[in-house]
Scaffold this motif. Structure first.
Motif, PDB file in Angstrom:
ATOM      1  N   TRP A   1      -4.395  -3.483  -5.642  1.00  0.00           N
ATOM      2  CA  TRP A   1      -4.001  -2.279  -6.379  1.00  0.00           C
ATOM      3  C   TRP A   1      -2.525  -2.275  -6.732  1.00  0.00           C
ATOM      4  O   TRP A   1      -2.077  -1.390  -7.458  1.00  0.00           O
ATOM      5  N   LEU A   2      -1.748  -3.230  -6.246  1.00  0.00           N
ATOM      6  CA  LEU A   2      -0.353  -3.360  -6.679  1.00  0.00           C
ATOM      7  C   LEU A   2      -0.363  -4.122  -8.000  1.00  0.00           C
ATOM      8  O   LEU A   2      -0.478  -5.349  -8.036  1.00  0.00           O
ATOM      9  N   TRP A   3      -0.265  -3.378  -9.074  1.00  0.00           N
ATOM     10  CA  TRP A   3      -0.546  -3.919 -10.389  1.00  0.00           C
ATOM     11  C   TRP A   3       0.431  -3.304 -11.396  1.00  0.00           C
ATOM     12  O   TRP A   3       0.452  -2.091 -11.581  1.00  0.00           O
ATOM     13  N   SER A   4       1.255  -4.145 -11.999  1.00  0.00           N
ATOM     14  CA  SER A   4       2.286  -3.681 -12.933  1.00  0.00           C
ATOM     15  C   SER A   4       2.090  -4.328 -14.291  1.00  0.00           C
ATOM     16  O   SER A   4       1.749  -5.509 -14.383  1.00  0.00           O
ATOM     17  N   THR A   5       2.319  -3.549 -15.350  1.00  0.00           N
ATOM     18  CA  THR A   5       2.381  -4.100 -16.707  1.00  0.00           C
ATOM     19  C   THR A   5       3.845  -4.208 -17.109  1.00  0.00           C
ATOM     20  O   THR A   5       4.588  -3.221 -17.031  1.00  0.00           O
ATOM     21  N   ARG A   6       4.256  -5.410 -17.503  1.00  0.00           N
ATOM     22  CA  ARG A   6       5.626  -5.633 -17.983  1.00  0.00           C
ATOM     23  C   ARG A   6       5.552  -5.927 -19.476  1.00  0.00           C
ATOM     24  O   ARG A   6       5.088  -6.994 -19.883  1.00  0.00           O
ATOM     25  N   ARG A   7       5.968  -4.971 -20.250  1.00  0.00           N
ATOM     26  CA  ARG A   7       5.910  -5.159 -21.699  1.00  0.00           C
ATOM     27  C   ARG A   7       7.033  -6.068 -22.174  1.00  0.00           C
ATOM     28  O   ARG A   7       8.084  -6.180 -21.528  1.00  0.00           O
TER      29      ARG A   7
ATOM     30  N   PHE B   1       5.255  -0.525 -16.354  1.00  0.00           N
ATOM     31  CA  PHE B   1       4.328   0.562 -16.031  1.00  0.00           C
ATOM     32  C   PHE B   1       3.515   0.167 -14.804  1.00  0.00           C
ATOM     33  O   PHE B   1       3.034  -0.958 -14.692  1.00  0.00           O
ATOM     34  N   GLU B   2       3.360   1.116 -13.886  1.00  0.00           N
ATOM     35  CA  GLU B   2       2.589   0.882 -12.666  1.00  0.00           C
ATOM     36  C   GLU B   2       1.203   1.496 -12.793  1.00  0.00           C
ATOM     37  O   GLU B   2       1.067   2.659 -13.170  1.00  0.00           O
ATOM     38  N   HIS B   3       0.187   0.702 -12.429  1.00  0.00           N
ATOM     39  CA  HIS B   3      -1.191   1.212 -12.483  1.00  0.00           C
ATOM     40  C   HIS B   3      -1.714   1.592 -11.100  1.00  0.00           C
ATOM     41  O   HIS B   3      -2.812   2.124 -10.978  1.00  0.00           O
ATOM     42  N   GLY B   4      -0.926   1.296 -10.082  1.00  0.00           N
ATOM     43  CA  GLY B   4      -1.265   1.680  -8.711  1.00  0.00           C
ATOM     44  C   GLY B   4      -0.058   2.330  -8.074  1.00  0.00           C
ATOM     45  O   GLY B   4       0.628   3.128  -8.721  1.00  0.00           O
ATOM     46  N   PRO B   5       0.245   1.991  -6.818  1.00  0.00           N
ATOM     47  CA  PRO B   5       1.441   2.551  -6.172  1.00  0.00           C
ATOM     48  C   PRO B   5       2.696   2.236  -6.983  1.00  0.00           C
ATOM     49  O   PRO B   5       2.827   1.160  -7.558  1.00  0.00           O
ATOM     50  N   ARG B   6       3.629   3.196  -7.011  1.00  0.00           N
ATOM     51  CA  ARG B   6       4.845   3.003  -7.817  1.00  0.00           C
ATOM     52  C   ARG B   6       6.123   3.076  -6.994  1.00  0.00           C
ATOM     53  O   ARG B   6       7.151   2.573  -7.395  1.00  0.00           O
ATOM     54  N   GLY B   7       6.067   3.718  -5.852  1.00  0.00           N
ATOM     55  CA  GLY B   7       7.225   3.812  -4.975  1.00  0.00           C
ATOM     56  C   GLY B   7       6.781   3.639  -3.538  1.00  0.00           C
ATOM     57  O   GLY B   7       5.708   4.107  -3.155  1.00  0.00           O
ATOM     58  N   ILE B   8       7.588   2.957  -2.737  1.00  0.00           N
ATOM     59  CA  ILE B   8       7.249   2.670  -1.343  1.00  0.00           C
ATOM     60  C   ILE B   8       8.291   3.334  -0.450  1.00  0.00           C
ATOM     61  O   ILE B   8       9.492   3.232  -0.698  1.00  0.00           O
ATOM     62  N   ARG B   9       7.818   4.005   0.591  1.00  0.00           N
ATOM     63  CA  ARG B   9       8.728   4.716   1.487  1.00  0.00           C
ATOM     64  C   ARG B   9       9.328   3.744   2.499  1.00  0.00           C
ATOM     65  O   ARG B   9       8.635   2.868   2.999  1.00  0.00           O
ATOM     66  N   PRO B  10      10.612   3.921   2.847  1.00  0.00           N
ATOM     67  CA  PRO B  10      11.263   2.999   3.781  1.00  0.00           C
ATOM     68  C   PRO B  10      11.215   3.436   5.240  1.00  0.00           C
ATOM     69  O   PRO B  10      11.679   2.715   6.115  1.00  0.00           O
ATOM     70  N   THR B  11      10.653   4.619   5.511  1.00  0.00           N
ATOM     71  CA  THR B  11      10.793   5.230   6.834  1.00  0.00           C
ATOM     72  C   THR B  11       9.782   4.717   7.852  1.00  0.00           C
ATOM     73  O   THR B  11       8.704   4.230   7.495  1.00  0.00           O
ATOM     74  N   GLY B  12      10.135   4.874   9.114  1.00  0.00           N
ATOM     75  CA  GLY B  12       9.247   4.515  10.210  1.00  0.00           C
ATOM     76  C   GLY B  12       9.170   3.018  10.435  1.00  0.00           C
ATOM     77  O   GLY B  12       9.726   2.212   9.684  1.00  0.00           O
ATOM     78  N   ALA B  13       8.447   2.655  11.490  1.00  0.00           N
ATOM     79  CA  ALA B  13       8.295   1.241  11.825  1.00  0.00           C
ATOM     80  C   ALA B  13       7.636   0.463  10.688  1.00  0.00           C
ATOM     81  O   ALA B  13       8.055  -0.656  10.361  1.00  0.00           O
ATOM     82  N   VAL B  14       6.621   1.075  10.070  1.00  0.00           N
ATOM     83  CA  VAL B  14       5.909   0.367   8.996  1.00  0.00           C
ATOM     84  C   VAL B  14       6.791   0.199   7.764  1.00  0.00           C
ATOM     85  O   VAL B  14       6.719  -0.812   7.063  1.00  0.00           O
ATOM     86  N   GLY B  15       7.640   1.186   7.485  1.00  0.00           N
ATOM     87  CA  GLY B  15       8.556   1.082   6.355  1.00  0.00           C
ATOM     88  C   GLY B  15       9.611   0.017   6.586  1.00  0.00           C
ATOM     89  O   GLY B  15       9.953  -0.764   5.680  1.00  0.00           O
ATOM     90  N   ARG B  16      10.166  -0.013   7.814  1.00  0.00           N
ATOM     91  CA  ARG B  16      11.148  -1.050   8.153  1.00  0.00           C
ATOM     92  C   ARG B  16      10.516  -2.433   8.074  1.00  0.00           C
ATOM     93  O   ARG B  16      11.148  -3.401   7.611  1.00  0.00           O
ATOM     94  N   ASN B  17       9.275  -2.536   8.524  1.00  0.00           N
ATOM     95  CA  ASN B  17       8.578  -3.822   8.507  1.00  0.00           C
ATOM     96  C   ASN B  17       8.465  -4.375   7.085  1.00  0.00           C
ATOM     97  O   ASN B  17       8.717  -5.559   6.848  1.00  0.00           O
ATOM     98  N   THR B  18       8.095  -3.512   6.131  1.00  0.00           N
ATOM     99  CA  THR B  18       7.967  -3.960   4.745  1.00  0.00           C
ATOM    100  C   THR B  18       9.319  -4.386   4.183  1.00  0.00           C
ATOM    101  O   THR B  18       9.428  -5.422   3.509  1.00  0.00           O
ATOM    102  N   LEU B  19      10.361  -3.617   4.469  1.00  0.00           N
ATOM    103  CA  LEU B  19      11.692  -3.984   3.978  1.00  0.00           C
ATOM    104  C   LEU B  19      12.165  -5.298   4.585  1.00  0.00           C
ATOM    105  O   LEU B  19      12.828  -6.098   3.909  1.00  0.00           O
ATOM    106  N   ASN B  20      11.825  -5.535   5.848  1.00  0.00           N
ATOM    107  CA  ASN B  20      12.169  -6.821   6.465  1.00  0.00           C
ATOM    108  C   ASN B  20      11.487  -7.973   5.727  1.00  0.00           C
ATOM    109  O   ASN B  20      12.092  -9.026   5.503  1.00  0.00           O
TER     110      ASN B  20
END
Length: 476
Positions: A41-47, A53-72
């Motif tokens: 579902w992470l799917w972007s159109t680049r014209r 344009f984002e067809h799925g999630p468009r922004g990701i939160r940085p908070t919490g252990a799971v947010g730090r994990n993704t940023l790492n």
């Protein structure tokens, strides 16, 4: 030396493969994806003109252990220079709206917003928050989100605010969704402190510890509320895929739908249309119902539990307008089910990620979300709905809600079938039962992805990490 098969090439399967690659214990990783592309579902159109344009999630939160994990992970992949942060002081973070009784209403913020009556609410919110401390703790193991908020904060907040939030996050019905599984921090706060206020003040009881890397530390220092990437969020799965290809230990297979999974002497035999592969262990990032159809009959109790996890279908309509056409600035607006069951919300993409606008000439990018738990009721079966009818509904909503008379200059309609699992009451028991069955029967099988432990990008990535750590018996 072992072979691990990862079923599903969305962000969960890719993340699990990424963490497997970090361990010398695994000699071969085989990723099987049924579609023609990785990323789910992470799917972007680049014209070609630079717009994204984002067809799925468009922004990701940085908070919490799971947010730090993704940023790492993002930092480790060399993507730090492409991160587009949105801070808490940004107008998109401060201004969020509800569309109620045919009007846009800015959600209350700050102490002044809590002290006075702010439409669409009929009374100030602070008294509800103050009285919440006196409400007795719930007795059951779980309850619906609507029931929980009604009991603790009043029916009006449940009917309007929480109803809208559940539609925005889960595309789901707060009267069916589980508070324990959808909002565990609220459920745990009540359990910990006897009330939300006291429980939240006492802090989190989370046991997940993730040390913040440079990028995660920067997100705290700069007070990020969310972030994206300069070429869209699909850059993340694309970069993971490149990492896996270069590792030399990963076989990536597109258009490789799994038909059957059968136990073997060494682990599993996985049957596809064009062949059979063997694996010592399976990490399944498939949707619950898809996995259920591939398992052997000997796994009947597990199959039944998997089939009981329902999903919602969401229509995502991306729109672009010439000029600046918004009457307000902010993140966007949500719509409670009492106002319009078919319309979930409108996101003002241009406000929080203007870097994704085309560089030449001012434009406004919007995304209209529709359907969810109400898709079939409002629009009919997904396979019978036309893109034209959804586009008409979306543009009419923009015209009605935002007073935009002009027609969009560009549009794209996507119907994401069964894209968001619905964690109904008792979901936690279902997941515990499935994992208990797997352990009791010594199945070399790990369940990851949005069907079980959280639907956010961060949750799904972390589920891949957790499964790998449990499989290898040590930190990654």
């Amino acid at each position: 030396m072992r072979t691990v098969a990862v079923l599903g090439g969305g962000i969960g399967g890719l993340a699990a493969s990424y963490y497997l690659c970090k361990s010398p214990q695994v000699s071969k990783i085989i990723v099987l994806e049924s579609s023609s592309r990785f990323g789910g579902w992470l799917w972007s159109t680049r014209r070609s003109d630079g717009a994204v344009f984002e067809h799925g999630p468009r922004g990701i939160r940085p908070t919490g252990a799971v947010g730090r994990n993704t940023l790492n992970m993002v930092d480790d992949l060399g993507l730090a220079g492409e991160v587009l942060p949105v801070t808490y002081s940004h107008v998109a973070s401060k201004n969020r709206y509800l569309y109620v009784n045919g009007q846009l209403h800015k959600l209350p913020s700050g102490l002044s917003g809590l002290l006075r009556t702010v439409p669409p609410f009929s009374r100030p919110l602070l008294p509800s928050l103050a009285m919440e401390i006196l409400v007795k703790k719930g007795r059951g193991d779980d309850e619906s989100v609507h029931s929980f908020i009604s009991r603790r904060l009043g029916k009006e907040l449940a009917d309007i605010a929480m109803d809208s939030l559940c539609r925005g996050v889960f595309a789901g019905d707060c009267r069916k969704l589980s508070v324990r599984s959808c909002f565990p921090f609220l459920y745990n706060a009540e359990r910990r402190g006897g009330s939300l206020t006291l429980g939240l003040l006492l802090g989190s009881d989370s046991t997940s510890v993730v040390s913040p890397g440079r990028l995660a530390q920067r997100s705290v220092k700069e007070s990020w509320a969310q972030w994206s990437l300069s070429r869209g969020v699909e850059t993340l799965p694309e970069t993971i895929t490149e990492f896996l290809q270069q590792s030399g230990r990963v076989q990536l297979h597109r258009e490789a739908a799994v038909k059957h999974i059968t136990p073997s002497a060494s682990g599993w035999k996985i049957t596809m249309e064009d062949g059979v592969i063997s694996a010592d262990h399976i990490i399944s990032a498939l949707p619950a119902k898809v996995l259920s159809s591939a398992l052997p009959s000997s796994c009947h109790p597990l199959i039944q539990e998997l089939q009981d996890i329902f999903t919602a279908t969401v229509a995502v309509v991306n729109l672009e307008y010439d000029g600046s056409i918004l009457p307000v600035t902010g993140f966007g607006h949500l719509i409670p089910s009492s106002e319009d069951r078919g319309l979930l919300g409108v996101v003002y993409d241009s406000v929080f990620f203007p870097q994704h606008n085309r560089p030449n000439g001012q434009t406004t990018r919007l995304t209209v979300m529709m359907g969810g738990a109400w898709f079939q009721e409002v629009f009919g079966a997904p396979e019978t709905v036309t893109e034209e009818s959804l586009l008409v509904k979306a543009t009419e909503a923009v015209q009605s809600h935002l007073g935009v008379a002009a027609a969009p200059t560009w549009s794209r309609v996507a119907v994401h079938r069964d894209c968001i699992p619905q964690y109904y009451q008792g979901h936690f028991q279902r997941v515990e039962s499935m994992r208990s069955f797997i352990k009791k029967n010594n199945l070399s099988l790990s369940l990851i992805g949005s069907s079980y432990d959280g639907v956010s990008v961060n949750d799904v990535i972390f589920s891949g990490r957790t499964a790998v750590e449990e499989l290898l018996g040590s930190g990654v």
